[in-house]
Design an enzyme around this catalytic site. Structure first.
Site, PDB file in Angstrom:
ATOM      1  N   SER A  71       0.808  -1.210   0.000  1.00 49.45           N
ATOM      2  CA  SER A  71       0.000   0.000   0.000  1.00 49.45           C
ATOM      3  C   SER A  71       0.846   1.267   0.000  1.00 49.45           C
ATOM      4  CB  SER A  71      -0.959  -0.026   1.192  1.00 49.45           C
ATOM      5  OG  SER A  71      -1.936   0.965   1.068  1.00 49.45           O
ATOM      6  N   LYS A  80      -0.953  -4.041  -3.351  1.00 47.07           N
ATOM      7  CA  LYS A  80      -2.237  -3.525  -2.861  1.00 47.07           C
ATOM      8  C   LYS A  80      -2.467  -2.167  -3.507  1.00 47.07           C
ATOM      9  CE  LYS A  80      -5.838  -2.506  -0.444  1.00 47.07           C
ATOM     10  NZ  LYS A  80      -6.059  -1.251  -1.153  1.00 47.07           N
ATOM     11  N   GLN A  90     -10.085   2.697  -0.359  1.00 48.65           N
ATOM     12  CA  GLN A  90     -11.370   2.526   0.309  1.00 48.65           C
ATOM     13  C   GLN A  90     -11.814   3.822   0.972  1.00 48.65           C
ATOM     14  OE1 GLN A  90      -8.832   0.114   0.668  1.00 48.65           O
ATOM     15  NE2 GLN A  90      -9.937  -0.999  -0.906  1.00 48.65           N
TER      16      GLN A  90
END
Length: 490
Positions: free
Chosen positions: A309, A334, A338
């Site tokens: 991420s 990743k 969200q």
């Protein structure tokens, strides 16, 4: 206050075993206005823009039928939570999920960077609880858990097929309590057992040192709320001490706050150059450009499959926009974003839904692929050796995975067993005796729990010695070579 805002999360995983942790966020005011206003609750949200009348009737009918006909009493709140979980599960997206009041509270508290548990980032993959990364220095890290390990059970209770929130509640627990984990690990024919004592995990996210060659080293274990300021402090100290090159370590860093990783990247990316792009479902892209400046010294970034991420955002930005060299292994992969809504329900629960994907400066989407290093460097085999089952005693003429682990450890510690295939021969027995003598243990050539623990303790000490870190040493070498090359031009 942070808890009063609607925030966007770039999630490696929504869960820490000791709580719930954001992987990154930035405030999006337009999202705060979508759906119901704070305090209206689920029903109001449905009436305003969620369910059509016939859809609401269908769900209400199902609820009535269950409550009226199920052979046991039912908990209405659990039914509602189950319906929401079912909707999110149908997306097939492990990063979109629902948290009831207690997990949601833990999620928000953990934003502050402290929690109690074993200290491992986890996600749900095909019904399995998979470790994204153990947090450096945590009980999970010290016990030897690794990225991609699958947690089969905790204290004898299977986690397979279990809702991730519920699985996390099984793994976490008070400080001092034990979690007995059964782990499925690639390359190990039998499940591995880890006995881990839970503890408080306080995230000191930035550590820095300087070597004798004036090469700085900054390790970032997580991009939490204070990481940006801490990074600036340590970077400034190193530069004031005459730093000529820098190695940034984001290995086993599961991610963090988006604003923070952008802030850190700006320390190195020239003004106007791209750091990251976020693309929504309509293919609209928001481009985050640097407002900072480049540095006059070379930079290497260390990464591995536990780098995810926000770590991947930093690696991609520094490679593509700041000329840094990436050293180590392929990253986790990743690449989605969200958004979290907590006000709409009005009862302390929250929902997270994937709303976009993020792209590297050149427009690459690294989701489920990761970022490849410029220089691939593997660690020594003993860095990833499986722990020995302390309930077993290993001795001559046995042949199993635990014997193989013992042989790898013995070889790494300089007590040569002569083989590493899992067969306990006389040469292995001799190596065990040699190790036992060095530790002032009974030299009987049998690996019992005490000998196994001593072997693992000695191996951990060896692993933590920087001189044995292949990736770190290669990164330092690359920076030194770049410094020398620049000096030769002058």
């Amino acid at each position: 206050m942070l808890k009063k805002r609607t925030v966007v999360y770039l999630m490696v995983i929504a869960m820490l075993t000791g709580g719930l942790l954001t992987m990154a966020f930035t405030q999006l005011p337009n999202l705060a206005d979508s759906g119901a206003s704070s305090g209206e609750g689920l029903l109001a949200s449905m009436k305003k823009g969620g369910l059509e009348q016939d859809e609401a009737k269908k769900i209400g009918t199902a609820l009535d039928l269950i409550e009226g006909n199920y052979y046991e009493d039912v908990n209405r709140d659990k039914l509602i939570d189950g319906a929401i979980n079912g909707m999110l599960d149908s997306l097939g997206d492990p990063y979109s999920n629902y948290m009831s009041k207690v997990p949601a509270a833990q999620f928000e508290e953990s934003i502050e960077g402290s929690f109690s548990g074993i200290g491992a980032e986890v996600t749900s993959v095909d019904g399995n609880v998979e470790i994204v990364s153990p947090i450096k220095g945590s009980p999970a890290d010290k016990a030897g858990l690794r990225a991609k390990d699958i947690i089969l059970s905790v204290n004898g209770e299977s986690l397979q097929g279990m809702d991730l929130n519920k699985a996390v509640s099984k793994i976490k627990g008070p400080k001092g309590s034990e979690a007995v984990l059964k782990i499925k690990r690639a390359g190990s024919p039998e499940p591995l057992e880890f006995v881990i004592t839970r503890d408080n995990v306080d995230l000191e996210t930035v550590t820095a040192t300087m070597d004798s060659n004036k090469i700085g080293f900054i390790e970032i274990s997580q991009f939490s709320l204070n990481t940006g300021d801490r990074f600036k402090e340590e970077l400034k100290k190193l530069e004031q001490e005459g730093m000529e090159g820098l190695v940034i370590d984001v290995r086993n860093n599961p991610g963090g706050v988006l604003d923070v990783v952008i802030d850190i990247a700006e320390q190195f990316v020239p003004k106007g150059e791209l750091i990251v792009q976020v693309e929504d479902k309509n293919k609209n892209r928001k481009k985050y450009t640097s407002d900072g400046d480049s540095k006059p010294y070379p930079i290497a970034v260390l990464m591995n499959k536990g780098s995810a991420s926000a770590s991947e955002i930093l690696a991609g930005a520094l490679q593509q926009s700041a000329g840094a060299v990436l050293v180590g292994e392929n990253t986790f992969g990743k690449g989605t974003v969200q958004t979290s809504f907590e006000k709409q329900f009005g009862d302390g629960s929250l929902i997270k839904v994937t709303i976009a994907k993020w792209l590297t400066p050149d427009g690459s989407w690294i989701h489920e692929k990761g970022i490849e290093p410029d220089i691939k460097v593997a660690q020594p085999a003993y860095f990833s050796v499986a722990p020995i089952d302390k309930k077993k005693t290993l001795k001559y003429d046995m042949n199993n995975a635990d014997v193989k682990s013992a042989q790898i450890m013995l070889d790494a510690l300089g007590h040569k067993p002569g083989r590493k295939d899992g067969y306990f021969d006389r040469s292995t027995e001799k190596a065990v005796k040699s190790f036992q003598k060095s530790q002032k243990l009974k030299a009987d050539g049998i690996v019992n729990a005490k000998t196994a623990e001593a072997m693992e303790t000695a191996l951990i000490e060896k692993i933590r010695d920087p001189k044995n870190d292949n990736q770190l040493n290669r990164g330092l070498t690359e920076v030194r070579q770049e410094i020398a090359a620049e000096a030769s031009k002058k």
